[in-house]
Every structure is written in structure tokens, then in C-alpha cells.
Write a protein that holds these residues in place. Structure first.
Motif, mmCIF file in Angstrom:
data_model
loop_
_atom_site.group_PDB
_atom_site.id
_atom_site.type_symbol
_atom_site.label_atom_id
_atom_site.label_comp_id
_atom_site.label_asym_id
_atom_site.label_seq_id
_atom_site.Cartn_x
_atom_site.Cartn_y
_atom_site.Cartn_z
ATOM 1 N N MET A 56 0.831 -1.202 0.000
ATOM 2 C CA MET A 56 0.000 0.000 0.000
ATOM 3 C C MET A 56 0.867 1.253 0.000
ATOM 4 S SD MET A 56 -3.360 -0.717 2.373
ATOM 5 C CE MET A 56 -3.136 -2.194 3.348
ATOM 6 N N VAL A 57 1.955 1.222 0.767
ATOM 7 C CA VAL A 57 2.902 2.336 0.772
ATOM 8 C C VAL A 57 3.531 2.501 -0.607
ATOM 9 C CG1 VAL A 57 5.146 3.115 1.652
ATOM 10 C CG2 VAL A 57 3.412 2.253 3.237
ATOM 11 N N LEU A 91 6.472 1.231 14.868
ATOM 12 C CA LEU A 91 5.829 2.083 13.881
ATOM 13 C C LEU A 91 6.851 2.523 12.845
ATOM 14 C CD1 LEU A 91 3.079 4.655 14.271
ATOM 15 C CD2 LEU A 91 5.220 5.483 13.285
ATOM 16 N N LEU A 92 6.490 2.408 11.581
ATOM 17 C CA LEU A 92 7.314 2.870 10.472
ATOM 18 C C LEU A 92 6.692 4.147 9.923
ATOM 19 C CD1 LEU A 92 7.750 -0.607 8.768
ATOM 20 C CD2 LEU A 92 9.575 0.677 9.890
ATOM 21 N N LEU A 93 7.356 5.266 10.172
ATOM 22 C CA LEU A 93 6.854 6.567 9.728
ATOM 23 C C LEU A 93 7.381 6.833 8.321
ATOM 24 C CD1 LEU A 93 5.290 9.156 10.612
ATOM 25 C CD2 LEU A 93 7.516 10.080 11.310
ATOM 26 N N ILE A 94 6.475 6.856 7.353
ATOM 27 C CA ILE A 94 6.832 6.970 5.948
ATOM 28 C C ILE A 94 6.770 8.420 5.499
ATOM 29 C CG2 ILE A 94 6.395 6.098 3.628
ATOM 30 C CD1 ILE A 94 6.848 3.870 5.705
ATOM 31 N N SER A 95 7.864 8.917 4.957
ATOM 32 C CA SER A 95 7.887 10.281 4.421
ATOM 33 C C SER A 95 7.374 10.263 2.987
ATOM 34 C CB SER A 95 9.306 10.860 4.454
ATOM 35 O OG SER A 95 9.347 12.083 3.755
ATOM 36 N N LEU A 96 6.387 11.114 2.703
ATOM 37 C CA LEU A 96 5.855 11.224 1.353
ATOM 38 C C LEU A 96 6.605 12.278 0.552
ATOM 39 C CD1 LEU A 96 2.028 11.097 2.157
ATOM 40 C CD2 LEU A 96 3.549 9.216 1.536
ATOM 41 N N GLU A 97 7.426 13.067 1.222
ATOM 42 C CA GLU A 97 8.174 14.134 0.548
ATOM 43 C C GLU A 97 9.515 13.663 0.020
ATOM 44 O OE1 GLU A 97 7.009 18.552 2.000
ATOM 45 O OE2 GLU A 97 8.639 17.566 3.048
ATOM 46 N N TYR A 132 13.618 -3.366 6.035
ATOM 47 C CA TYR A 132 14.606 -3.708 5.014
ATOM 48 C C TYR A 132 13.998 -3.671 3.613
ATOM 49 C CZ TYR A 132 18.643 -4.947 7.900
ATOM 50 O OH TYR A 132 19.741 -4.892 8.737
ATOM 51 N N ILE A 133 12.738 -4.088 3.489
ATOM 52 C CA ILE A 133 12.086 -4.042 2.176
ATOM 53 C C ILE A 133 11.878 -2.594 1.740
ATOM 54 C CG2 ILE A 133 9.990 -4.613 0.889
ATOM 55 C CD1 ILE A 133 9.697 -7.090 2.627
ATOM 56 N N LEU A 134 11.419 -1.740 2.653
ATOM 57 C CA LEU A 134 11.239 -0.325 2.323
ATOM 58 C C LEU A 134 12.566 0.296 1.901
ATOM 59 C CD1 LEU A 134 8.874 0.756 5.259
ATOM 60 C CD2 LEU A 134 8.241 0.570 2.841
ATOM 61 N N GLN A 135 13.627 -0.041 2.629
ATOM 62 C CA GLN A 135 14.944 0.502 2.304
ATOM 63 C C GLN A 135 15.418 0.003 0.946
ATOM 64 O OE1 GLN A 135 16.515 2.812 3.755
ATOM 65 N NE2 GLN A 135 18.515 2.725 2.759
ATOM 66 N N LYS A 136 15.127 -1.238 0.634
ATOM 67 C CA LYS A 136 15.533 -1.831 -0.646
ATOM 68 C C LYS A 136 14.971 -1.045 -1.819
ATOM 69 C CE LYS A 136 15.333 -6.295 -3.099
ATOM 70 N NZ LYS A 136 16.767 -6.598 -3.118
ATOM 71 N N PHE A 137 13.767 -0.483 -1.619
ATOM 72 C CA PHE A 137 13.119 0.282 -2.683
ATOM 73 C C PHE A 137 13.215 1.791 -2.459
ATOM 74 C CE2 PHE A 137 11.421 -3.918 -3.125
ATOM 75 C CZ PHE A 137 11.312 -4.085 -4.506
ATOM 76 N N SER A 138 14.165 2.197 -1.622
ATOM 77 C CA SER A 138 14.497 3.619 -1.425
ATOM 78 C C SER A 138 13.334 4.455 -0.916
ATOM 79 C CB SER A 138 15.017 4.227 -2.744
ATOM 80 O OG SER A 138 16.141 3.528 -3.214
ATOM 81 N N VAL A 139 12.422 3.838 -0.159
ATOM 82 C CA VAL A 139 11.359 4.592 0.491
ATOM 83 C C VAL A 139 11.941 5.249 1.742
ATOM 84 C CG1 VAL A 139 9.134 4.443 1.684
ATOM 85 C CG2 VAL A 139 9.539 3.100 -0.389
ATOM 86 N N SER A 140 11.683 6.534 1.921
ATOM 87 C CA SER A 140 12.217 7.272 3.070
ATOM 88 C C SER A 140 11.318 7.057 4.292
ATOM 89 C CB SER A 140 12.294 8.768 2.733
ATOM 90 O OG SER A 140 12.790 9.503 3.818
ATOM 91 N N PHE A 141 11.920 6.601 5.396
ATOM 92 C CA PHE A 141 11.120 6.294 6.585
ATOM 93 C C PHE A 141 12.002 6.346 7.825
ATOM 94 C CE2 PHE A 141 13.119 2.351 5.462
ATOM 95 C CZ PHE A 141 13.374 1.711 6.675
ATOM 96 N N THR A 142 11.338 6.392 8.986
ATOM 97 C CA THR A 142 11.992 6.244 10.279
ATOM 98 C C THR A 142 11.268 5.162 11.058
ATOM 99 O OG1 THR A 142 12.612 8.591 10.321
ATOM 100 C CG2 THR A 142 12.674 7.404 12.417
ATOM 101 N N GLY A 144 21.651 1.776 6.199
ATOM 102 C CA GLY A 144 20.934 3.034 6.000
ATOM 103 C C GLY A 144 19.558 3.100 6.608
ATOM 104 N N ILE A 145 19.270 2.206 7.561
ATOM 105 C CA ILE A 145 17.956 2.182 8.190
ATOM 106 C C ILE A 145 18.007 2.962 9.502
ATOM 107 C CG2 ILE A 145 16.220 0.690 9.262
ATOM 108 C CD1 ILE A 145 17.016 -1.473 7.252
#
Length: 282
Positions: free
Chosen positions: A75-76, A259-265, A106-116, A156-157
Motif C-alpha cells: 500500500m505504501v 511504527l514505520l513513519l513513511i515520508s511522502l516528501e 529492510y524491504i522499504l529501504q531496498k526500494f528507497s522509500v524514506s522512513f523512520t 541506512g535504516i
């Protein structure tokens, strides 16, 4: 429309004259929650935020009783422009059906999604062995999950070992810059709409902790309600849940308040994902 510091005070129900709400000269101080929000999001304390906001997030249903986190990641991806993956492709990327939040990171990082990544425990919590939800997999997961945490920084996580409050989440959502993947106790969260929820292998009569991932994508200040996408929701409609209920579900023993905070910017465009990771989900 409200300034950030005013909305924080409104939600925290700070009344004029309370000791922690006034400076020595009688002027209002900015709540510490507001300062934390600013440090995370880069918002100014006088930033103007709407009363309510909902980010459009395409709904994805989970396929099994263990892939809710992967459905939330998808969804993200759909929200941020990643279009070269489907749920089965993400399943193939996983070495286990016991999915932890760090696996999703790790999956989010693999696809260069910015998150904390926020959590109150760095690694697998051995105390969870008492929970039936964890007992079958935890002995095997301890080493694997702890190793992923140890290697996270080098990959880079960004992991913050602290709790993130519902007030912080609400204002980050209202900024329009973030959505979040949250680990919750499914039973606590879904008590009000169990008739709409179907997860293979999930027994709604059980009162035991059942870990489940959702996407938080909206907030309404007037009603103090969050909007969520639930991959177990068969109706595919946005669900509304009270701030109190979501907070209870997020802080239930077993979640570590993950919680994975996803940056949309700061997330790259879908075209860059496709060119940089064209073979990742083949």
C-alpha cells in the motif's frame, strides 16, 4: 486551520492557567510534544495545519494469515509511486513467514522509500515467548531478528528507540507529509468491526494478543479519530478508529510500539524506483 502549537494544546486538553502551559510571564509555552513533532518533521511550531486530512492510499488485501505487513508495504508502494511489485513478489523476497517490523524496514529501504522506524525494543523481545502468537517462531527468530537490527545502521535504516505518542502521529499525518505502518493488537483494534474482518486462520473469539499491521493515513481533529487501511478488511473501505482505541492497540504487550513513519516528501518517484530496482520484484 490551526497553528501547530495550538492544535497540540487542544488535543492535550491544556487549559489556560495550568502550570505546565504557561511561562513565567503568563504567555503560553509550546508543549514538548510540539517540539518533538517539529524535530521529526521539520515543521515550524507556528505551522498551520488543517482540522482533518486523509492521504489517498490504495487498498491491498492480505492473502494469508501472516502477510499483513507485506500488504501494508505494498500500500505504501502504491502511494509513493512504486508500481513494479505485487504481493506475491514481496512474499518471494522474504525468507520466513514470521514477519517482523525490521523485515518490513529492510524491504522499504531496498526500494528507497524514506522512513523512520520507531520501537521501544532494539531486537526481538524474549519476553514475548509467553504469548501464544510468538511461541512457535520466537526461538528461531531471536538470532535472525537481532542480527537484522545490528546491521540496520550500516544498511541506512534509521531506528529510533523510543515511543511515539498519538499526538505526534496525529500532527505528522495532518502535515500531509507522512503516513505510517503500525503494529497493533488485532483483537483490540477490530472489536468494533469484527464482522468486516476476515483473516485466514484468525479466530475472533480469542482474547490472546494477535499481531497485525495497518496503515495510518488520516486524522480528524474534531472527532479525534484516525483513518486506517486494514489489509484484513474485506470491504476495502477506509476505517475510522478512535485515538484512544488505536493507542491501546499500538501499546498492547507484544507490539513493542513498532511504527514505520513513511515520508511522502523524500521518497523517490516511481520512475526512479523502476529504473533503480527493475529486477527486485521479478
Amino acid at each position: 486551520m490551526w497553528p501547530l502549537c495550538v492544535l497540540v494544546s487542544k488535543l492535550l486538553k491544556l487549559e489556560e492557567g495550568e502550570e505546565h502551559g504557561l511561562n513565567e510571564n503568563g504567555s503560553h509555552s509550546i508543549p514538548s510534544c510540539s517540539l518533538k513533532i517539529c524535530s521529526i518533521s521539520g515543521l515550524k511550531s507556528d505551522a498551520i495545519l488543517p482540522d482533518s486530512l486523509s492521504v489517498e492510499v490504495p487498498h491491498i488485501n492480505q492473502l494469508y494469515n501472516w502477510d499483513c505487513g507485506l500488504a501494508c508495504v505494498l500500500m505504501v508502494f502504491r502511494t509513493t509511486g512504486v508500481s513494479n511489485c505485487d504481493l506475491l513478489s514481496l512474499v518471494k523476497l522474504c525468507s520466513s513467514t514470521s514477519i517482523w517490523t525490521v523485515d518490513l524496514a529492510y524491504i522499504l529501504q531496498k526500494f528507497s522509500v524514506s522512513f523512520t522506524y520507531f520501537t521501544v525494543t532494539l531486537g526481538a523481545n524474549p519476553n514475548f515467548i509467553a504469548e501464544s502468537f510468538y511461541k512457535d517462531h520466537l526461538p528461531d527468530d531471536l538470532v535472525r531478528v537481532d542480527l537484522l537490527f545490528k546491521k540496520a545502521g550500516g544498511n541506512g535504516i534509521s531506528i529510533k528507540c523510543r515511543s511515539i505518542s498519538q499526538e505526534e502521529i496525529s500532527f505528522l499525518i495532518l502535515s500531509g507529509k507522512y503516513i505510517a505502518i503500525a503494529l497493533v493488537d488485532q483483537y483490540i483494534l477490530s472489536r468494533s468491526w469484527l464482522k468486516d474482518v476476515y483473516v485466514p486462520g484468525f479466530c475472533t473469539s480469542s482474547l490472546d494478543y494477535t499481531g497485525h499491521y495497518i496503515v495510518i493515513c488520516g486524522y480528524d481533529t474534531t472527532n479525534d479519530e484516525f483513518e486506517i487501511r486494514d489489509p484484513a478488511n474485506s470491504s476495502k473501505q477506509l476505517k475510522r478508529v478512535s485515538s484512544r482505541c488505536l493507542d491501546e492497540a499500538r501499546k498492547s504487550f507484544g507490539t513493542d510500539e513498532d511504527l514505520l513513519l513513511i515520508s511522502l516528501e523524500n521518497t523517490l518517484s516511481g520512475e526512479k524506483f523502476s529504473s533503480a530496482n527493475s529486477d527486485d520484484c521479478q
